[in-house]
Design an enzyme around this catalytic site. Structure first.
Site, mmCIF file in Angstrom:
data_model
loop_
_atom_site.group_PDB
_atom_site.id
_atom_site.type_symbol
_atom_site.label_atom_id
_atom_site.label_comp_id
_atom_site.label_asym_id
_atom_site.label_seq_id
_atom_site.Cartn_x
_atom_site.Cartn_y
_atom_site.Cartn_z
ATOM 1 N N HIS A 165 -9.862 1.076 4.658
ATOM 2 C CA HIS A 165 -8.597 1.388 5.465
ATOM 3 C C HIS A 165 -8.823 2.507 6.075
ATOM 4 C CE1 HIS A 165 -4.236 2.578 5.927
ATOM 5 N NE2 HIS A 165 -4.202 2.034 5.727
ATOM 6 N N ASN A 222 1.280 -0.983 0.191
ATOM 7 C CA ASN A 222 0.004 0.198 0.142
ATOM 8 C C ASN A 222 0.935 0.954 -0.224
ATOM 9 O OD1 ASN A 222 -2.125 2.475 0.513
ATOM 10 N ND2 ASN A 222 -2.615 1.331 2.554
ATOM 11 N N GLY A 267 1.726 2.851 10.371
ATOM 12 C CA GLY A 267 2.811 3.343 10.415
ATOM 13 C C GLY A 267 3.540 3.848 11.671
ATOM 14 N N GLU A 312 -7.244 4.620 7.652
ATOM 15 C CA GLU A 312 -7.253 6.369 7.294
ATOM 16 C C GLU A 312 -8.210 6.735 6.219
ATOM 17 O OE1 GLU A 312 -3.017 5.972 5.383
ATOM 18 O OE2 GLU A 312 -2.039 5.226 6.957
ATOM 19 N N LYS A 356 0.497 4.336 -0.682
ATOM 20 C CA LYS A 356 -0.952 5.349 0.300
ATOM 21 C C LYS A 356 -0.234 6.691 -1.018
ATOM 22 C CE LYS A 356 0.199 3.481 4.788
ATOM 23 N NZ LYS A 356 0.422 4.043 6.278
ATOM 24 N N GLU A 404 -5.985 -4.552 10.798
ATOM 25 C CA GLU A 404 -4.842 -3.754 11.210
ATOM 26 C C GLU A 404 -4.318 -2.889 12.411
ATOM 27 O OE1 GLU A 404 -2.395 -2.665 6.983
ATOM 28 O OE2 GLU A 404 -4.571 -1.741 6.857
ATOM 29 N N SER A 454 3.437 -1.811 10.506
ATOM 30 C CA SER A 454 4.597 -2.089 10.573
ATOM 31 C C SER A 454 5.352 -3.112 10.449
ATOM 32 C CB SER A 454 5.084 -1.178 12.216
ATOM 33 O OG SER A 454 4.447 -0.021 12.620
HETATM 34 C C1 PEP Z 1 -0.487 -0.056 6.341
HETATM 35 O O1 PEP Z 1 -0.637 1.201 5.305
HETATM 36 O O2 PEP Z 1 -1.526 -0.103 5.907
HETATM 37 C C2 PEP Z 1 -0.063 -0.085 6.324
HETATM 38 C C3 PEP Z 1 -0.139 -0.737 7.846
HETATM 39 O O3 PEP Z 1 1.012 0.844 7.142
HETATM 40 P P1 PEP Z 1 1.965 0.511 7.825
HETATM 41 O O4 PEP Z 1 3.011 -0.738 6.955
HETATM 42 O O5 PEP Z 1 3.461 1.718 7.502
HETATM 43 O O6 PEP Z 1 2.233 0.517 8.612
#
Ligand code: PEP
Length: 236
Positions: free
Chosen positions: A93, A8, A169, A95, A10, A163, A201
């Site tokens: 997601h 992803n 992040g 976000e 983003k 998640e 992460s």
């Molecule tokens: C994500 O974008 O869903 C994500 C898990 O980001 P990261 O791996 O940076 O934590």
């Protein structure tokens, strides 16, 4: 067993970034049985679909609208994404849930639109730190999962990505025990065995351990997917 690895990006990347990223990935794609799905921002989907031609990688979007076309300025439909070669779309997601006020009902409708367009919906769910600390993480996430899954969901057209919000992040990863408990609960709660991904992460250092856990069928990778060396190690 083959795993699902979702990148992803983003709101990151550029044409120049893609020019170095894709060729570096090609030999890894040829030698892995894992399914790699790359989700760049909308403008890069079409050039990426051309660059990935002939490789095993799938193309995914990060969002879509619920209807196929109409007066929705600035929106992109699932049908359009399928038309340009997308095979998957991330929906819900955290976000989008947090920053764009997306609800379970809206996410369910988006997943339904993704299915209607013949693609795979990657539905994201996860709890906040407050919920985790209150001991209500499992109940909250199960409820979110059930409320976001449309009746059209099957093991073939859907992946659920757990998640935890506090791990996205932040550099904080859920412990192997926390991931195992949540994935076991999600596996038991879904009527059909929808493949389950973990995100939060994930790095080249922890991916192998996470991917070895029961009911972890893949990972959703944000930050580390932009680092070519790290992402290559995760794919391998
Ligand atoms: C994500 O974008 O869903 C994500 C898990 O980001 P990261 O791996 O940076 O934590």
């Amino acid at each position: 067993m083959a795993k699902i690895i979702v990148a992803n990006w983003k709101m990151n990347g550029s044409l120049a970034f893609m020019k170095t990223w894709v060729p570096a990935l090609t030999s890894d794609l040829a030698s892995t049985s894992n399914q790699v799905i790359i989700c760049p921002p909308f403008p890069f989907l079409f050039p990426l679909s051309a660059a990935l031609k002939g490789t095993s990688a799938h193309l995914g979007a990060q969002n879509c609208h619920t209807t196929p076309h109409g007066p929705f300025t600035g929106e992109v439909s699932a049908a359009m994404l399928a038309d340009i070669g997308c095979q998957a779309v991330i929906v819900g997601h955290s976000e989008r849930r947090t920053l764009f006020s997306e609800t379970n009902d809206l996410i369910k409708a988006k997943a339904e639109a993704v299915h209607a367009a013949g693609m795979t919906a990657i539905i994201c769910i996860g709890e906040s730190l407050t919920i985790r600390q209150s001991g209500r993480a499992i109940d909250t996430v199960i409820q979110q999962c059930q409320a976001s899954l449309p009746p059209s969901a099957t093991p073939e057209n859907t992946r659920v990505a757990y998640e935890p919000l506090w791990a996205i992040g932040t550099g904080l990863t859920a412990s192997l025990r926390e991931i195992t408990e949540m994935h076991q609960a999600l596996h038991a709660a879904t009527k059909v065995p929808i493949p389950l991904l973990y995100g939060g992460s994930v790095t080249e250092e922890n991916a192998t351990d996470i991917l070895s856990l029961p009911h972890v069928d893949g990972v959703l990778v944000g930050g580390a997917s932009l680092n070519m060396a790290a992402f290559q190690k995760i794919i391998r």
